[in-house]
Write a protein that holds these residues in place. Sequence first.
Motif, mmCIF file in Angstrom:
data_model
loop_
_atom_site.group_PDB
_atom_site.id
_atom_site.type_symbol
_atom_site.label_atom_id
_atom_site.label_comp_id
_atom_site.label_asym_id
_atom_site.label_seq_id
_atom_site.Cartn_x
_atom_site.Cartn_y
_atom_site.Cartn_z
ATOM 1 N N THR A 150 10.622 -19.500 5.720
ATOM 2 C CA THR A 150 11.015 -20.710 4.993
ATOM 3 C C THR A 150 9.758 -21.488 4.607
ATOM 4 O OG1 THR A 150 11.073 -21.965 7.040
ATOM 5 C CG2 THR A 150 13.147 -20.930 6.353
ATOM 6 N N LEU A 151 9.942 -22.544 3.813
ATOM 7 C CA LEU A 151 8.768 -23.326 3.419
ATOM 8 C C LEU A 151 8.191 -24.097 4.595
ATOM 9 C CD1 LEU A 151 9.832 -24.477 -0.122
ATOM 10 C CD2 LEU A 151 8.004 -22.886 0.496
ATOM 11 N N ASP A 152 9.000 -24.261 5.689
ATOM 12 C CA ASP A 152 8.383 -24.808 6.892
ATOM 13 C C ASP A 152 8.098 -23.691 7.905
ATOM 14 O OD1 ASP A 152 11.015 -24.468 7.511
ATOM 15 O OD2 ASP A 152 11.249 -26.372 8.569
ATOM 16 N N ASN A 153 7.946 -22.468 7.382
ATOM 17 C CA ASN A 153 7.329 -21.352 8.118
ATOM 18 C C ASN A 153 8.124 -20.800 9.294
ATOM 19 O OD1 ASN A 153 4.904 -23.575 7.381
ATOM 20 N ND2 ASN A 153 4.847 -21.582 6.396
ATOM 21 N N GLN A 154 9.462 -20.816 9.133
ATOM 22 C CA GLN A 154 10.336 -20.204 10.139
ATOM 23 C C GLN A 154 10.780 -18.825 9.655
ATOM 24 O OE1 GLN A 154 10.700 -22.014 12.900
ATOM 25 N NE2 GLN A 154 9.515 -23.600 11.855
ATOM 26 N N PRO A 155 11.053 -17.903 10.607
ATOM 27 C CA PRO A 155 11.587 -16.588 10.195
ATOM 28 C C PRO A 155 12.978 -16.744 9.584
ATOM 29 C CG PRO A 155 10.940 -16.589 12.536
ATOM 30 C CD PRO A 155 10.882 -18.009 12.069
ATOM 31 N N THR A 156 13.351 -15.835 8.696
ATOM 32 C CA THR A 156 14.661 -15.891 8.033
ATOM 33 C C THR A 156 15.393 -14.557 8.182
ATOM 34 O OG1 THR A 156 13.756 -15.014 5.982
ATOM 35 C CG2 THR A 156 13.757 -17.422 6.211
ATOM 36 N N SER A 157 16.676 -14.564 7.812
ATOM 37 C CA SER A 157 17.464 -13.329 7.912
ATOM 38 C C SER A 157 16.973 -12.267 6.914
ATOM 39 C CB SER A 157 18.943 -13.623 7.679
ATOM 40 O OG SER A 157 19.084 -14.230 6.420
ATOM 41 N N ARG A 158 16.196 -12.690 5.911
ATOM 42 C CA ARG A 158 15.643 -11.687 4.988
ATOM 43 C C ARG A 158 14.663 -10.767 5.723
ATOM 44 N NH1 ARG A 158 14.044 -15.117 -0.301
ATOM 45 N NH2 ARG A 158 12.915 -16.310 1.252
ATOM 46 N N GLY A 193 4.122 -8.282 8.943
ATOM 47 C CA GLY A 193 3.132 -8.968 8.116
ATOM 48 C C GLY A 193 2.492 -10.067 8.949
ATOM 49 N N ASN A 194 1.355 -10.556 8.498
ATOM 50 C CA ASN A 194 0.629 -11.507 9.351
ATOM 51 C C ASN A 194 1.425 -12.783 9.616
ATOM 52 O OD1 ASN A 194 -1.938 -12.779 7.011
ATOM 53 N ND2 ASN A 194 0.256 -12.498 6.746
ATOM 54 N N VAL A 195 1.475 -13.135 10.922
ATOM 55 C CA VAL A 195 2.148 -14.349 11.401
ATOM 56 C C VAL A 195 1.039 -15.308 11.835
ATOM 57 C CG1 VAL A 195 3.541 -15.253 13.309
ATOM 58 C CG2 VAL A 195 4.268 -13.171 12.103
ATOM 59 N N ALA A 227 4.872 -19.001 10.811
ATOM 60 C CA ALA A 227 3.853 -19.523 11.747
ATOM 61 C C ALA A 227 4.564 -19.806 13.067
ATOM 62 C CB ALA A 227 3.213 -20.791 11.192
ATOM 63 N N ILE A 228 4.038 -19.290 14.149
ATOM 64 C CA ILE A 228 4.712 -19.432 15.445
ATOM 65 C C ILE A 228 3.870 -20.279 16.387
ATOM 66 C CG2 ILE A 228 5.641 -18.199 17.469
ATOM 67 C CD1 ILE A 228 7.283 -17.800 14.917
ATOM 68 N N GLU A 229 4.427 -21.441 16.716
ATOM 69 C CA GLU A 229 3.710 -22.383 17.570
ATOM 70 C C GLU A 229 4.500 -22.754 18.810
ATOM 71 O OE1 GLU A 229 3.312 -25.479 14.540
ATOM 72 O OE2 GLU A 229 1.167 -25.001 14.426
ATOM 73 N N SER A 230 5.846 -22.549 18.794
ATOM 74 C CA SER A 230 6.629 -23.062 19.919
ATOM 75 C C SER A 230 7.851 -22.204 20.232
ATOM 76 C CB SER A 230 7.059 -24.503 19.616
ATOM 77 O OG SER A 230 8.434 -24.591 19.412
ATOM 78 N N GLU A 231 8.331 -22.338 21.463
ATOM 79 C CA GLU A 231 9.505 -21.576 21.905
ATOM 80 C C GLU A 231 10.786 -22.015 21.190
ATOM 81 O OE1 GLU A 231 9.947 -21.164 26.140
ATOM 82 O OE2 GLU A 231 7.796 -20.821 26.395
ATOM 83 N N ALA A 232 10.744 -23.167 20.537
ATOM 84 C CA ALA A 232 11.917 -23.601 19.772
ATOM 85 C C ALA A 232 12.235 -22.581 18.678
ATOM 86 C CB ALA A 232 11.644 -24.968 19.152
ATOM 87 N N GLN A 233 11.262 -21.748 18.338
ATOM 88 C CA GLN A 233 11.470 -20.763 17.268
ATOM 89 C C GLN A 233 12.084 -19.457 17.787
ATOM 90 O OE1 GLN A 233 7.219 -21.526 16.314
ATOM 91 N NE2 GLN A 233 7.907 -21.407 14.197
ATOM 92 N N LEU A 234 12.364 -19.406 19.103
ATOM 93 C CA LEU A 234 12.839 -18.145 19.689
ATOM 94 C C LEU A 234 14.128 -17.582 19.085
ATOM 95 C CD1 LEU A 234 11.880 -18.429 23.466
ATOM 96 C CD2 LEU A 234 11.230 -16.611 21.878
ATOM 97 N N PRO A 235 15.164 -18.389 18.823
ATOM 98 C CA PRO A 235 16.395 -17.773 18.315
ATOM 99 C C PRO A 235 16.176 -16.951 17.044
ATOM 100 C CG PRO A 235 16.821 -20.009 19.048
ATOM 101 C CD PRO A 235 15.334 -19.824 19.116
ATOM 102 N N ALA A 236 15.456 -17.510 16.077
ATOM 103 C CA ALA A 236 15.221 -16.762 14.828
ATOM 104 C C ALA A 236 14.328 -15.543 15.080
ATOM 105 C CB ALA A 236 14.578 -17.675 13.788
ATOM 106 N N LEU A 237 13.363 -15.704 15.964
ATOM 107 C CA LEU A 237 12.472 -14.571 16.263
ATOM 108 C C LEU A 237 13.225 -13.450 16.963
ATOM 109 C CD1 LEU A 237 9.121 -16.081 17.599
ATOM 110 C CD2 LEU A 237 9.452 -14.682 15.547
ATOM 111 N N GLN A 267 1.852 -8.917 13.961
ATOM 112 C CA GLN A 267 0.433 -9.115 13.634
ATOM 113 C C GLN A 267 0.145 -10.615 13.637
ATOM 114 O OE1 GLN A 267 -1.468 -8.773 9.655
ATOM 115 N NE2 GLN A 267 -2.786 -7.235 10.597
ATOM 116 N N ILE A 268 -0.887 -11.014 14.370
ATOM 117 C CA ILE A 268 -1.176 -12.441 14.563
ATOM 118 C C ILE A 268 -2.493 -12.785 13.871
ATOM 119 C CG2 ILE A 268 -1.485 -14.234 16.313
ATOM 120 C CD1 ILE A 268 0.325 -12.664 18.152
ATOM 121 N N ASN A 269 -2.464 -13.896 13.125
ATOM 122 C CA ASN A 269 -3.605 -14.172 12.237
ATOM 123 C C ASN A 269 -3.870 -15.668 12.084
ATOM 124 O OD1 ASN A 269 -5.692 -13.527 10.435
ATOM 125 N ND2 ASN A 269 -4.341 -13.406 8.658
#
Length: 415
Positions: free
Chosen positions: A37-45, A64-66, A80-90, A107-109
């Motif tokens: 997304t534009l705020d850098n969360q993973p999506t179902s795509r 692809g680079n995260v 962009a992964i900074e916090s555990e709040a992003q776990l469900p989508a990940l 891949q982490i970048n």
Amino acid sequence: MKPAVSETLLAQPLTLPCGAVIPNRLAKSAMSEALGTLDNQPTSRLDRLYARWADGGIGLCISGNVMVDRRALGEPGNVAIESEAQLPALRAWAAAGTRGGTQLWMQINHPGKQAPKGLNAETVSPSAIPFRADMASFFDTPRELTHAEIEDIVRRFGNTARIAKLAGFTGVQIHGAHGYLVSQFLSPHHNRREDQWGGSPEARRRFLMAVYTEMRRQVGDAFPIGIKLNSADFQRGGFTEEESLATIQMLADAGIDLVEISGGTYEAPAMTGMDVKDSTRQREAYFLEFAEKVRARIKVPLMLTGGFRSLGGMRSALASGAIDLVGLGRLLAVEPELPQRLLAGQEPTQVIRPISTGIGVVDRMALMEVAWYTRQLRRIGEGGEPRPNESGLTAFLLGIVESGWKTFRTRRLRA
Ligand SMILES: Cc1cc2nc3c(=O)[nH]c(=O)nc-3n(C[C@H](O)[C@H](O)[C@H](O)COP(=O)(O)O)c2cc1C
């Protein structure tokens, strides 16, 4: 459905130093999807795209680079992964991409200075070295990082790796190639520091080793950590083959699980086959000679990426004993089920040709190829099919408009 296997060389599993097993010798190399997304969360795509690759029979699939920091993106739409709040989508992404036993590595970048103008509030790098004059309209001159900022980035690499593991990714890869931050630290051209982070080859390697050590601390010994590294930068005064060999030796001694060999930067894009000799291109794999040198000196699992186009080319590179894994990029963007064919002993149906807009200056840039292939990845992510005959000019023009709009929205959202 598991592929019918008649190709024994490619079908052999590979056990890594940490004990993890890759089910066959085919690996998808990282291709930035720009499907966040534009705020850098993973999506179902992303889930759809990675399920397709997993079902296609690939043994190791590298994302692809995260990014480790939302303030430092390489393109709009990066995850962009900074916090555990992003776990469900990940978790949804990891579940889709590991179907059927596929290894899925993140891949982490951090892009450092190699981020398009206007996307981030500022760009940073080991030293404030401007881009070549003809690239200066696309990339800003960066600001030199402080010591505290460097330590923060090291921790972020570890944190993103830890969250990837929690989410169900089965490994991680440090992006140490193609001119991004790790590669900037390694390069005597980009890194002119005279403190502990620069001044000698050992000091220039310190950042990478700190990143590796911190990641290992956060994921433990049984979890695969790999790196993508340049054989060389192909740039005057840049990272050389000798330094690359010394870096690989150091990483092997530290316990790295896999070294993927590539080469080049946006200023000298050898990774896409531009700037490499014709004789090299005819051997298929652009960096095979370097892989042979690594193999002769260092005991570490090797993946080689760049230029593989035929079953014969892949088999002979594996049979020579120089490499353990065949890395594939562009072919898998136009033919996601290719591993099934290869494992059944069949050739690819697609031919990779240079993507052309007909505008010379544009065609010499790696970004052009990336724009065209990114559109194919998006089609698959949206549940459709890649379009191998799509015009280069259309992809380029739409890419500019879209990237401009997304850059503007990203900046607005982050403000
Ligand atoms: C659309 C696209 C995006 C890419 N993104 C990345 C990336 O995020 N990280 C990376 O290490 N390499 C990236 N690459 C480079 C590929 O991993 C690979 O090194 C290159 O395409 C050469 O391999 P190939 O000849 O099999 O395509 C990208 C390439 C393409 C075409």
